[in-house]
Design a protein around this motif. Sequence first.
Motif, short mmCIF file in Angstrom:
data_model
loop_
_atom_site.label_atom_id
_atom_site.label_comp_id
_atom_site.label_asym_id
_atom_site.label_seq_id
_atom_site.Cartn_x
_atom_site.Cartn_y
_atom_site.Cartn_z
N ALA A 349 0.80 -1.32 -0.05
CA ALA A 349 -0.06 0.10 0.05
C ALA A 349 0.91 1.26 0.15
O ALA A 349 0.53 2.24 -0.70
N ILE A 350 1.99 1.41 0.80
CA ILE A 350 2.94 2.52 0.88
C ILE A 350 3.36 2.57 -0.26
O ILE A 350 3.43 3.81 -0.84
N ASN A 351 4.01 1.73 -0.99
CA ASN A 351 4.84 1.68 -1.98
C ASN A 351 3.98 2.30 -3.39
O ASN A 351 4.28 2.97 -4.13
N ASP A 352 2.45 1.89 -3.37
CA ASP A 352 1.57 2.33 -4.18
C ASP A 352 1.40 3.71 -4.18
O ASP A 352 1.35 4.63 -5.13
N PHE A 353 1.16 4.15 -2.92
CA PHE A 353 0.65 5.54 -2.49
C PHE A 353 1.86 6.46 -2.98
O PHE A 353 1.74 7.63 -3.43
N ILE A 354 3.17 6.00 -2.59
CA ILE A 354 4.38 6.89 -2.95
C ILE A 354 4.63 6.84 -4.67
O ILE A 354 4.90 7.97 -4.90
N LYS A 355 4.40 5.89 -5.24
CA LYS A 355 4.53 5.90 -6.60
C LYS A 355 3.63 6.74 -7.32
O LYS A 355 3.88 7.28 -8.34
N HIS A 356 2.35 7.00 -6.70
CA HIS A 356 1.25 7.86 -7.22
C HIS A 356 1.52 9.33 -6.83
O HIS A 356 0.56 9.97 -6.86
N LYS A 357 2.62 9.36 -5.95
CA LYS A 357 2.54 10.90 -5.36
C LYS A 357 1.61 11.21 -4.41
O LYS A 357 1.27 12.37 -4.13
N ILE A 358 1.11 10.17 -3.80
CA ILE A 358 0.04 10.44 -2.65
C ILE A 358 0.49 10.66 -1.43
O ILE A 358 0.25 11.20 -0.62
N MET A 359 1.80 9.97 -1.25
CA MET A 359 2.53 9.87 0.20
C MET A 359 3.91 10.02 -0.18
O MET A 359 4.21 9.99 -1.62
N LYS A 360 4.68 10.43 0.80
CA LYS A 360 5.97 10.69 0.66
C LYS A 360 6.87 10.28 2.11
O LYS A 360 6.19 10.31 3.14
N ILE A 361 8.24 10.01 1.98
CA ILE A 361 8.83 9.80 3.06
C ILE A 361 10.03 10.84 3.18
O ILE A 361 10.76 11.20 2.17
N GLU A 362 9.88 11.40 4.41
CA GLU A 362 10.92 12.59 4.52
C GLU A 362 11.41 12.67 5.88
O GLU A 362 10.75 12.71 6.72
N ASN A 363 12.79 12.84 5.86
CA ASN A 363 13.29 12.54 7.15
C ASN A 363 12.82 11.54 8.21
O ASN A 363 12.82 11.87 9.14
N GLY A 364 12.53 10.27 7.74
CA GLY A 364 12.05 9.36 8.67
C GLY A 364 10.54 9.39 8.83
O GLY A 364 9.87 8.71 9.69
N PHE A 365 9.92 10.41 8.36
CA PHE A 365 8.55 10.47 8.53
C PHE A 365 7.54 10.25 7.36
O PHE A 365 7.93 10.40 5.99
#
Length: 384
Positions: A349-365
């Motif tokens: 789920a997280i990889n899919d959200f990141i792929k579609h730029k819905i989520m991101k990981i920034e400084n461990g968050f």
Amino acid sequence: MSRNLVTDKMGLYVHIPFCSKKCDYCDFISFSMSKEAQVEYLAALFEEIDIMKKKFIDKEFDTLYIGGGTPSFVYEGFIIALARKIWSSFKFSKDTEFTIEINPSSCTEEKLFEYIQAGVNRVSIGVQCLDENLLKSLGRIQSMENIDNTFNLLHKMRFRNVCADIMIGLPNQTMAAVKDTVNYCLKQKVQHISVYTLQVEKSTVLYDQINRGELKPLSEEECADMYNMVASMLKKENFLQYEVSNFARSTFESRHNSKYWSGVEYLGLGVSASSFYGGHRLMNTIRLDSYCDRLLNKHELPIATDEYITDSKRRTERIMLSLRTSIGLDLEKFKIDFKEDLLQSKKEAINDFIKHKIMKIENGFLIIDQKYFYISNKIILELL
């Protein structure tokens, strides 16, 4: 939202359950009551404070929030008496944020002066919208004249930290009307704007009106368009969207409300108020007569429910609340606290959200992109 915004000091909330009239969309615990009832309620609050101050003698608070209901509806002298009792009963930081909610229809110069004497340094004003006909259709008692007069008084008395609450998604509300409301608040130099989408609750007059076909709710798409327009307008004015419904100029974020989203302990006083401390979430009775009786006659706390927050529930709440904020979810702290690597357990789920730029990981968050804040609940459900 700054990661230094939230301290580990407690917040204190006091519920004032009185209003001149209950709005048709409101399902909060509120009553239209006489001065005698308000006097009795204040006495009950004093008793609750006297019991609670012994429990929290070693705790320090740095936020105080008086909400409702309509705190500005109660008689002159109520708030300052309550504040003096609270200041003398609990330990507060020197930089305590003290917020009170006010309604334009019941705000006066005398009451604002009382709030200054009581130590209030932040005011939250229920603007909602500027369309008087729309407000009347929802049973809300206030006029444009009320709103103008309230802001004039706030400017005259030099209140700097002012928050405006506005509502979107109201039946028959237009994009132009929402835009006018936002521009008006900006013109009034507010430092914080809370944007709430109308929720139609079953126990309200509005729910019955919609069921009878007298009013038609806006579609989810129309509400999303309104929300995104407001977010865009405020971003251009250098407001930071630090939580799904909240926008503020730098350093003017609500320190009190941020405690709720960050899992910090807080104490709630008054009828229907909730508290969170010692791993428990407690809620007072929603019945005003029972609240007063148990405190004034039985000298006991008016607690209706006491729920121990299990690790499983804490995990769910951590994900839900953290991802509503611009800070997001601290992945390393989550791993330590719950012995779970969310990047692995919810990898797909997280990889899919990141792929579609819905989520991101920034400084461990792990962070939801603000463009998708309006549908954050749907995103969060995929990670629970």
